[in-house]
Motif scaffolding. Sequence first.
Motif, PDB file in Angstrom:
ATOM      1  N   ASN A 187     -49.094   6.247 -25.694  1.00  0.00           N
ATOM      2  CA  ASN A 187     -50.305   5.446 -25.916  1.00  0.00           C
ATOM      3  C   ASN A 187     -50.490   5.144 -27.404  1.00  0.00           C
ATOM      4  OD1 ASN A 187     -50.850   5.416 -23.156  1.00  0.00           O
ATOM      5  ND2 ASN A 187     -51.922   7.382 -23.274  1.00  0.00           N
ATOM      6  N   GLY A 188     -49.385   4.826 -28.047  1.00  0.00           N
ATOM      7  CA  GLY A 188     -49.406   4.403 -29.443  1.00  0.00           C
ATOM      8  C   GLY A 188     -49.328   5.528 -30.450  1.00  0.00           C
ATOM      9  N   GLN A 189     -49.380   6.768 -29.993  1.00  0.00           N
ATOM     10  CA  GLN A 189     -49.381   7.902 -30.917  1.00  0.00           C
ATOM     11  C   GLN A 189     -48.129   8.750 -30.710  1.00  0.00           C
ATOM     12  OE1 GLN A 189     -51.853   8.568 -33.209  1.00  0.00           O
ATOM     13  NE2 GLN A 189     -52.804   6.640 -32.564  1.00  0.00           N
ATOM     14  N   PRO A 190     -47.484   9.189 -31.795  1.00  0.00           N
ATOM     15  CA  PRO A 190     -46.398  10.161 -31.632  1.00  0.00           C
ATOM     16  C   PRO A 190     -46.966  11.518 -31.240  1.00  0.00           C
ATOM     17  CG  PRO A 190     -46.732   9.642 -33.965  1.00  0.00           C
ATOM     18  CD  PRO A 190     -47.701   8.795 -33.199  1.00  0.00           C
ATOM     19  N   GLU A 214     -41.742   3.443 -25.987  1.00  0.00           N
ATOM     20  CA  GLU A 214     -43.209   3.340 -25.958  1.00  0.00           C
ATOM     21  C   GLU A 214     -43.693   3.644 -24.546  1.00  0.00           C
ATOM     22  OE1 GLU A 214     -45.437   2.801 -28.275  1.00  0.00           O
ATOM     23  OE2 GLU A 214     -44.048   2.435 -29.943  1.00  0.00           O
ATOM     24  N   ILE A 215     -44.499   4.699 -24.435  1.00  0.00           N
ATOM     25  CA  ILE A 215     -45.000   5.098 -23.118  1.00  0.00           C
ATOM     26  C   ILE A 215     -46.503   4.822 -23.056  1.00  0.00           C
ATOM     27  CG2 ILE A 215     -45.344   7.048 -21.542  1.00  0.00           C
ATOM     28  CD1 ILE A 215     -42.889   8.288 -23.251  1.00  0.00           C
ATOM     29  N   GLY A 227     -32.517  24.852 -23.096  1.00  0.00           N
ATOM     30  CA  GLY A 227     -33.727  25.651 -23.220  1.00  0.00           C
ATOM     31  C   GLY A 227     -34.840  24.867 -23.891  1.00  0.00           C
ATOM     32  N   PRO A 228     -35.992  25.513 -24.107  1.00  0.00           N
ATOM     33  CA  PRO A 228     -37.136  24.794 -24.692  1.00  0.00           C
ATOM     34  C   PRO A 228     -36.803  24.270 -26.083  1.00  0.00           C
ATOM     35  CG  PRO A 228     -37.802  26.930 -23.787  1.00  0.00           C
ATOM     36  CD  PRO A 228     -36.306  26.907 -23.788  1.00  0.00           C
ATOM     37  N   GLY A 229     -37.235  23.071 -26.348  1.00  0.00           N
ATOM     38  CA  GLY A 229     -36.993  22.456 -27.651  1.00  0.00           C
ATOM     39  C   GLY A 229     -38.060  21.415 -27.933  1.00  0.00           C
ATOM     40  N   SER A 230     -38.029  20.898 -29.115  1.00  0.00           N
ATOM     41  CA  SER A 230     -39.046  19.947 -29.545  1.00  0.00           C
ATOM     42  C   SER A 230     -38.722  18.550 -29.031  1.00  0.00           C
ATOM     43  CB  SER A 230     -39.111  19.947 -31.077  1.00  0.00           C
ATOM     44  OG  SER A 230     -40.048  18.990 -31.494  1.00  0.00           O
ATOM     45  N   VAL A 231     -39.707  17.931 -28.392  1.00  0.00           N
ATOM     46  CA  VAL A 231     -39.565  16.572 -27.857  1.00  0.00           C
ATOM     47  C   VAL A 231     -40.715  15.739 -28.404  1.00  0.00           C
ATOM     48  CG1 VAL A 231     -39.667  15.166 -25.763  1.00  0.00           C
ATOM     49  CG2 VAL A 231     -38.410  17.330 -25.737  1.00  0.00           C
ATOM     50  N   SER A 286     -37.366  14.651 -35.762  1.00  0.00           N
ATOM     51  CA  SER A 286     -37.898  15.136 -34.494  1.00  0.00           C
ATOM     52  C   SER A 286     -36.756  15.397 -33.515  1.00  0.00           C
ATOM     53  CB  SER A 286     -38.866  14.112 -33.922  1.00  0.00           C
ATOM     54  OG  SER A 286     -38.209  12.886 -33.732  1.00  0.00           O
ATOM     55  N   ARG A 287     -35.817  14.446 -33.484  1.00  0.00           N
ATOM     56  CA  ARG A 287     -34.735  14.591 -32.517  1.00  0.00           C
ATOM     57  C   ARG A 287     -33.809  15.722 -32.961  1.00  0.00           C
ATOM     58  NH1 ARG A 287     -29.913  11.871 -31.598  1.00  0.00           N
ATOM     59  NH2 ARG A 287     -29.340  11.819 -29.382  1.00  0.00           N
TER      60      ARG A 287
END
Lengths: 327, 210
Positions: B63-66, B125-126, B54-58, B18-19
């Motif tokens: 809330n426990g889910q990627p 964890e958010i 620029g725009p990229g994947s984050v 992902s990163r």
Amino acid sequence: MNDFSYVQAASAKEATTLHKDTPAAAYYAGGTTLLDLMKSNLAAPPQLIDINPLPLATIEQTSEGLRIGALARMSDVGEHPLVVQGYPAVSQSLLLAASPQLRNMASIGGNLLQRTRCGYFRDAAFPCNKRVPGSGCPAIAGDNHNLAILGVSESCIANAYPGDLAVALAALDAVLTLENQKGKQRRVPITEFYLLPGKTPQKETVLEPGELIVAVTIPAAAHARQSTYLKVRERASYAYALASAAVGLDVQGGTIRAARVALGGVGAQPWRSREAEKVLVGQPASEATFRAAAAAALRGARPQSENAYKVELAQNTLVRALQQVAA
Amino acid sequence: MQSDSLPAANTPQPADDSRRSFMKQAGGILGFALAVPLAGPAEALAARTQVAAGPGSVTLRLNGQPTTLTLEPRTTLLDALREHLDLTGTKKGCDHGQCGACTVHVDGRRTLACLTLAVAAQGKEITTIEGLATGSELHPMQAAFLKHDGFQCGYCTPGQIMSAVACVKEGHASTDDQCREWMSGNLCRCGAYPNILAAVREVASQSAKG
């Protein structure tokens, strides 16, 4: 906010090297000051270098005193037992600042580099010598009720550092460790870190371009253990100081053996008052002594149109802080 | 510690799809560094370090889910939640870190989403107000705000509740005065403070008993 690129650094060396590649880049730690400035169009770095991965969040006792990593968070430092016990003024200065959320986010290094709350600096529609050198200072004839009275110049009357921590650190002889782009470290006493505005209010610290604050070291001392930070503000909580005092005393048999005094909210920089300390040392810890010290601390004050009240306020704040520590 | 989940200094970046996919290689520099083994330290670092522009994947752990999004580096966590995920429980008040309406939990600590970059919140964890209840069962703090009428217009309420949950967990709600001080980062223009205080104190006293 302006568009920018983002990169994480894993070491101080990597961070400063990235900064060399993009000299207008900004370091991103807690983000509480930086993003606020960017949203206000007061900063527009083309790149943010995220330094949070750097291993600089440790709080430890060393032979030279307490060493606080620059990435430690205000909340963690403020409630750390070593800080609470050995340096109560530092703990109090942190826990009386900002809000719990901001303290969870803001780093110690970032705290020391926060910018003035002068309304003219914060509003890009106004001239400001600090923001646009040579453009003028509307605060001198304008709204200056919360601005400085000590160390001010014809160019700027802002309290460049509006916060609390650096005031306590200035009183307790803290030393900053800085690391430059060559990987070299140097140590600078916090009392020499901030610059008076003079004719160059845009230059606020001795930091070189790209140089990082990596740690703060505070010597252990009896006057550090017997210290306090008293903050007077317009609200009971969550406000900047109109005046504050960080004091440390070593009193033996009713006589003051050592004294440390710094004032916040009233100086163009965190205001260490060696004049007040000279008055205190060797004297009885009495209100008369404290009053004389407070008068000495404010002797050079240059009040502005709306902040003459700060002369008396700062003196009373200092006297009360000294009384609290001596009690 | 902010850096727990991040690679230590001088260790190679772990394979993290992902990163990785988010980070755009600075075009050409990598090739240059490979082609010239004796490149200086700046070039060598640039080859290792991934610059996002620029725009990229984050990817956020929310809330426990990627949850994976396409975001610019300048997108705050608050805007990612509200504008990109329609999680509008977290409120935008001042957007400058002064009002507390955007309070969320990041790795369990109350944090202002308006002054947090989404890209920098990856790997943490958010928790937002939407993640507080367990199914249809309200969190005790949510229930206490209802019981004590801890709001009028309700705009500050999600931030108040997120801050209050953390305040109790931190042990900073054991007296009325302490609770007022440690809730001072959450402003309420309607002035519901007495009822907010009652709600927080009730939950704190229940937690102390439990």
